[in-house]
Design an enzyme around this catalytic site. Sequence first.
Site, mmCIF file in Angstrom:
data_model
loop_
_atom_site.group_PDB
_atom_site.id
_atom_site.type_symbol
_atom_site.label_atom_id
_atom_site.label_comp_id
_atom_site.label_asym_id
_atom_site.label_seq_id
_atom_site.Cartn_x
_atom_site.Cartn_y
_atom_site.Cartn_z
ATOM 1 N N ARG A 164 0.840 -1.217 0.000
ATOM 2 C CA ARG A 164 0.000 0.000 0.000
ATOM 3 C C ARG A 164 0.871 1.261 0.000
ATOM 4 O O ARG A 164 0.561 2.238 0.681
ATOM 5 C CB ARG A 164 -0.943 0.040 1.208
ATOM 6 C CG ARG A 164 -1.985 -1.045 1.257
ATOM 7 C CD ARG A 164 -2.987 -0.906 0.108
ATOM 8 N NE ARG A 164 -4.075 -1.870 0.196
ATOM 9 C CZ ARG A 164 -4.043 -3.093 -0.313
ATOM 10 N NH1 ARG A 164 -2.948 -3.526 -0.936
ATOM 11 N NH2 ARG A 164 -5.095 -3.882 -0.226
ATOM 12 N N SER A 238 -10.791 -0.610 2.763
ATOM 13 C CA SER A 238 -10.119 -0.693 4.073
ATOM 14 C C SER A 238 -9.738 0.709 4.540
ATOM 15 O O SER A 238 -9.078 1.439 3.799
ATOM 16 C CB SER A 238 -8.832 -1.515 3.963
ATOM 17 O OG SER A 238 -9.083 -2.797 3.469
ATOM 18 N N GLU A 334 -5.363 4.130 5.576
ATOM 19 C CA GLU A 334 -4.954 3.877 4.190
ATOM 20 C C GLU A 334 -5.322 5.042 3.258
ATOM 21 O O GLU A 334 -4.504 5.449 2.438
ATOM 22 C CB GLU A 334 -5.590 2.574 3.683
ATOM 23 C CG GLU A 334 -5.161 2.250 2.267
ATOM 24 C CD GLU A 334 -5.934 1.114 1.658
ATOM 25 O OE1 GLU A 334 -5.758 -0.040 2.091
ATOM 26 O OE2 GLU A 334 -6.719 1.380 0.724
HETATM 27 P P1 FAD Z 1 -8.452 8.793 -5.470
HETATM 28 O O1 FAD Z 1 -9.213 8.406 -4.258
HETATM 29 O O2 FAD Z 1 -9.084 9.791 -6.383
HETATM 30 O O3 FAD Z 1 -7.024 9.311 -5.047
HETATM 31 C C1 FAD Z 1 -6.226 8.589 -4.133
HETATM 32 C C2 FAD Z 1 -4.878 9.314 -4.006
HETATM 33 O O4 FAD Z 1 -4.193 9.302 -5.241
HETATM 34 C C3 FAD Z 1 -5.016 10.801 -3.639
HETATM 35 O O5 FAD Z 1 -3.920 11.150 -2.833
HETATM 36 C C4 FAD Z 1 -4.924 11.521 -4.984
HETATM 37 O O6 FAD Z 1 -4.417 12.836 -4.840
HETATM 38 C C5 FAD Z 1 -3.931 10.628 -5.716
HETATM 39 N N1 FAD Z 1 -4.130 10.587 -7.170
HETATM 40 C C6 FAD Z 1 -5.219 10.151 -7.826
HETATM 41 N N2 FAD Z 1 -5.004 10.182 -9.160
HETATM 42 C C7 FAD Z 1 -3.739 10.651 -9.340
HETATM 43 C C8 FAD Z 1 -2.931 10.919 -10.470
HETATM 44 N N3 FAD Z 1 -3.367 10.695 -11.730
HETATM 45 N N4 FAD Z 1 -1.686 11.397 -10.292
HETATM 46 C C9 FAD Z 1 -1.210 11.636 -9.038
HETATM 47 N N5 FAD Z 1 -1.934 11.413 -7.919
HETATM 48 C C10 FAD Z 1 -3.183 10.914 -8.072
HETATM 49 N N6 FAD Z 1 -7.405 -0.592 -2.820
HETATM 50 C C11 FAD Z 1 -6.581 -1.655 -2.939
HETATM 51 O O7 FAD Z 1 -5.358 -1.492 -3.068
HETATM 52 N N7 FAD Z 1 -7.064 -2.930 -2.892
HETATM 53 C C12 FAD Z 1 -8.376 -3.191 -2.761
HETATM 54 O O8 FAD Z 1 -8.772 -4.349 -2.731
HETATM 55 C C13 FAD Z 1 -9.269 -2.097 -2.656
HETATM 56 N N8 FAD Z 1 -10.597 -2.305 -2.491
HETATM 57 C C14 FAD Z 1 -11.442 -1.252 -2.368
HETATM 58 C C15 FAD Z 1 -12.821 -1.495 -2.237
HETATM 59 C C16 FAD Z 1 -13.720 -0.457 -2.119
HETATM 60 C C17 FAD Z 1 -15.198 -0.747 -1.975
HETATM 61 C C18 FAD Z 1 -13.245 0.877 -2.157
HETATM 62 C C19 FAD Z 1 -14.223 2.024 -2.085
HETATM 63 C C20 FAD Z 1 -11.885 1.152 -2.295
HETATM 64 C C21 FAD Z 1 -10.968 0.082 -2.398
HETATM 65 N N9 FAD Z 1 -9.588 0.287 -2.531
HETATM 66 C C22 FAD Z 1 -8.735 -0.782 -2.681
HETATM 67 C C23 FAD Z 1 -9.027 1.649 -2.494
HETATM 68 C C24 FAD Z 1 -9.073 2.378 -3.868
HETATM 69 O O9 FAD Z 1 -10.038 1.823 -4.714
HETATM 70 C C25 FAD Z 1 -7.726 2.347 -4.575
HETATM 71 O O10 FAD Z 1 -6.728 2.898 -3.753
HETATM 72 C C26 FAD Z 1 -7.756 3.102 -5.897
HETATM 73 O O11 FAD Z 1 -6.528 2.942 -6.571
HETATM 74 C C27 FAD Z 1 -8.028 4.597 -5.726
HETATM 75 O O12 FAD Z 1 -8.247 5.143 -6.995
HETATM 76 P P2 FAD Z 1 -8.985 6.531 -7.174
HETATM 77 O O13 FAD Z 1 -8.859 6.903 -8.611
HETATM 78 O O14 FAD Z 1 -10.355 6.477 -6.636
HETATM 79 O O15 FAD Z 1 -8.059 7.478 -6.295
HETATM 80 N N1 EPU Z 2 -11.327 -10.477 9.545
HETATM 81 C C1 EPU Z 2 -11.944 -10.305 10.744
HETATM 82 N N2 EPU Z 2 -13.079 -9.556 10.783
HETATM 83 C C2 EPU Z 2 -13.605 -8.987 9.667
HETATM 84 C C3 EPU Z 2 -12.968 -9.161 8.435
HETATM 85 C C4 EPU Z 2 -11.809 -9.913 8.394
HETATM 86 O O1 EPU Z 2 -11.497 -10.806 11.769
HETATM 87 O O2 EPU Z 2 -14.634 -8.305 9.795
HETATM 88 C C5 EPU Z 2 -10.081 -11.276 9.507
HETATM 89 C C6 EPU Z 2 -10.325 -12.716 9.071
HETATM 90 O O3 EPU Z 2 -9.485 -13.547 9.833
HETATM 91 C C7 EPU Z 2 -9.849 -12.726 7.628
HETATM 92 C C8 EPU Z 2 -8.722 -11.709 7.671
HETATM 93 O O4 EPU Z 2 -9.173 -10.722 8.595
HETATM 94 O O5 EPU Z 2 -9.391 -13.973 7.244
HETATM 95 C C9 EPU Z 2 -8.411 -11.072 6.343
HETATM 96 O O6 EPU Z 2 -9.590 -10.486 5.797
HETATM 97 P P1 EPU Z 2 -9.673 -10.132 4.251
HETATM 98 O O7 EPU Z 2 -9.345 -11.323 3.417
HETATM 99 O O8 EPU Z 2 -10.977 -9.463 4.015
HETATM 100 O O9 EPU Z 2 -8.469 -9.130 4.032
HETATM 101 P P2 EPU Z 2 -8.049 -7.792 4.762
HETATM 102 O O10 EPU Z 2 -6.665 -7.993 5.289
HETATM 103 O O11 EPU Z 2 -9.059 -7.329 5.722
HETATM 104 C C10 EPU Z 2 -6.913 -6.868 2.609
HETATM 105 C C11 EPU Z 2 -6.843 -5.553 1.902
HETATM 106 C C12 EPU Z 2 -8.032 -5.370 0.989
HETATM 107 C C13 EPU Z 2 -8.052 -6.496 -0.044
HETATM 108 C C14 EPU Z 2 -8.125 -7.824 0.694
HETATM 109 C C15 EPU Z 2 -7.992 -8.996 -0.244
HETATM 110 C C16 EPU Z 2 -5.572 -4.052 3.311
HETATM 111 C C17 EPU Z 2 -5.600 -2.895 4.241
HETATM 112 N N3 EPU Z 2 -6.758 -4.467 2.854
HETATM 113 O O12 EPU Z 2 -8.004 -6.807 3.492
HETATM 114 O O13 EPU Z 2 -7.882 -4.127 0.292
HETATM 115 O O14 EPU Z 2 -9.147 -6.375 -0.912
HETATM 116 O O15 EPU Z 2 -7.038 -7.920 1.646
HETATM 117 O O16 EPU Z 2 -6.688 -9.071 -0.700
HETATM 118 O O17 EPU Z 2 -4.504 -4.572 2.995
HETATM 119 C C18 EPU Z 2 -8.334 -1.808 0.427
HETATM 120 O O18 EPU Z 2 -7.110 -1.638 0.431
HETATM 121 O O19 EPU Z 2 -9.146 -0.846 0.435
HETATM 122 C C19 EPU Z 2 -8.871 -3.166 0.402
HETATM 123 C C20 EPU Z 2 -10.174 -3.442 0.439
#
Ligand code: FAD
Ligand code: EPU
Length: 339
Positions: A164, A238, A334
Site C-alpha cells: 500500500r 479498508s 490507508e
Molecule cells: P483517489 O481516491 O481519487 O485518489 C487517491 C490518491 O491518489 C489521492 O492522494 C490523490 O491525490 C492521488 N491521485 C489520484 N489520481 C492521481 C494521479 N493521476 N496522479 C497523481 N496522484 C493521483 N485498494 C486496494 O489497493 N485494494 C483493494 O482491494 C481495494 N478495495 C477497495 C474497495 C472499495 C469498496 C473501495 C471504495 C476502495 C478500495 N480500494 C482498494 C481503495 C481504492 O479503490 C484504490 O486505492 C484506488 O486505486 C483509488 O483510486 P482513485 O482513482 O479512486 O483514487
Molecule cells: N477479519 C476479521 N473480521 C472482519 C474481516 C476480516 O477478523 O470483519 C479477519 C479474518 O481472519 C480474515 C482476515 O481478517 O481472514 C483477512 O480479511 P480479508 O481477506 O478481508 O483481508 P483484509 O486484510 O481485511 C486486505 C486488503 C483489501 C483487499 C483484501 C484482499 C488491506 C488494508 N486491505 O483486506 O484491500 O481487498 O485484503 O486481498 O490490505 C483496500 O485496500 O481498500 C482493500 C479493500
Amino acid sequence: MKRALNASLQHLNSFSVAARAGQLLELESEQDLQVFMTEHDFDPERDLILGGGSNILFAGDVEGTVVLNHVHGKRIVADSENEVLVDVCGGENWHQLVLWSLQQGLSGIENLSLIPGLVGAAPMQNIGAYGVELADVIVSVQALELASGRRRSFGHDDCQFGYRDSRFKSVDAGRFLITRIRLRLQRIFTAELNYAGVGEELRAMGVKDPTAKQVSAAIVRLRRRKLPDPQVTGNAGSFFKNPVVDRAVAAQLAKDFEGLPVYATDHQAAKLSAAWMIEQCGWKGHRQGDAGVARQHALVLVNHGHASGQQILELADAIGDSVRSRYGIELQPEPRIVR
Ligand code: FAD
Ligand code: EPU
C-alpha cells in the site's frame, strides 16, 4: 477543459461526504494536460489531484483547485508470443481495464478485479488484492512534475513500491500527476489462487481448472459479498492498513491473543490483521450517528447517509485508540485524508 467554481465534491468521493473545492478542473485530453501545466501554478498544500475519489476522506474543503484527470486511452505497444505491453492513460477506469484485458485474452490483473478508481491512482498505493499487487505487472509510470511541468518516466524499481505504498504516496507525495502506466500482461495464463477463499469460491462455482475470466468472476463474487458497495453505502474500502511489525512482536501478540491472523512477509517482518483486532475490540457494525463500521467487514468505515468527514475521522481515532490500548499497535489510515 471543464471548469467550475465553488464546486461540490460530494459525488466525487466514494464516502459521499460533503466537501467543496474552490475550483474544479476536469482534464479530458493531452492538450488539456498541457494547458493546465502552463496556466496553473499547482501548490500541493492548496490544490489536489483527484481520480475516482475511492481512497480519500474529505474532513475539510479544498481551498484551491481540485484537478480531475479524465484523460482516456489505452493501446498495446508490444506483442510477443506470450508477453504483451499495454500503455494506459490515467483517466481510464481500473476495473474496465481489467475486463478489457480479459477480452483481449490477456491475464495478470484478474485478481485485481472490481477495485474502484482510476488507473492514474493505481501506482499511488500499489493497489493489491487476493495475492497480486500492481507492482507484479507494472513496467513504468509516466508523470508530469507539477512544479516544473517536466515529463518524468519512472521504471518499476524507481517507484519504491511497497505494501500500500510507493514514492508517489510517501517521499514524493503531491509532486507528480500520473498520466500513464505501462503494464506487462501475459497470453499464457497462470492462476494465482493462494489467497484464502479464492479456491473455495471457484469450487462453489463448479470450476476445476479456471480461466482468467473465471478467476475474475470468483474475485468479483467474493468482493461483492465481503465489502459494502459504495453506490449504496459510502466507504473507501479498508480504512486502515494491516500493521507490519517485527516477527518477534507478531509471535508474542499471537501468543497473547489467540486467533490473531499473522501473515509472514519479506525479511524479518509480519503483517497483522487489522480487521481482526478491530472486530475483537467490539467495533464491527458499530454506529455513531451516520458514521459507522461496516457489518460485513470491520476494516471498512462507512457513511450511513449524512456523516461528515470529520465524524468519520473521529470514529477512526476512537478505533485507533482502542486498538493501541489493547494490542500496543498503531493503526495507519490507508486513504488520503484532506483536512
Ligand atoms: P483517489 O481516491 O481519487 O485518489 C487517491 C490518491 O491518489 C489521492 O492522494 C490523490 O491525490 C492521488 N491521485 C489520484 N489520481 C492521481 C494521479 N493521476 N496522479 C497523481 N496522484 C493521483 N485498494 C486496494 O489497493 N485494494 C483493494 O482491494 C481495494 N478495495 C477497495 C474497495 C472499495 C469498496 C473501495 C471504495 C476502495 C478500495 N480500494 C482498494 C481503495 C481504492 O479503490 C484504490 O486505492 C484506488 O486505486 C483509488 O483510486 P482513485 O482513482 O479512486 O483514487
Ligand atoms: N477479519 C476479521 N473480521 C472482519 C474481516 C476480516 O477478523 O470483519 C479477519 C479474518 O481472519 C480474515 C482476515 O481478517 O481472514 C483477512 O480479511 P480479508 O481477506 O478481508 O483481508 P483484509 O486484510 O481485511 C486486505 C486488503 C483489501 C483487499 C483484501 C484482499 C488491506 C488494508 N486491505 O483486506 O484491500 O481487498 O485484503 O486481498 O490490505 C483496500 O485496500 O481498500 C482493500 C479493500
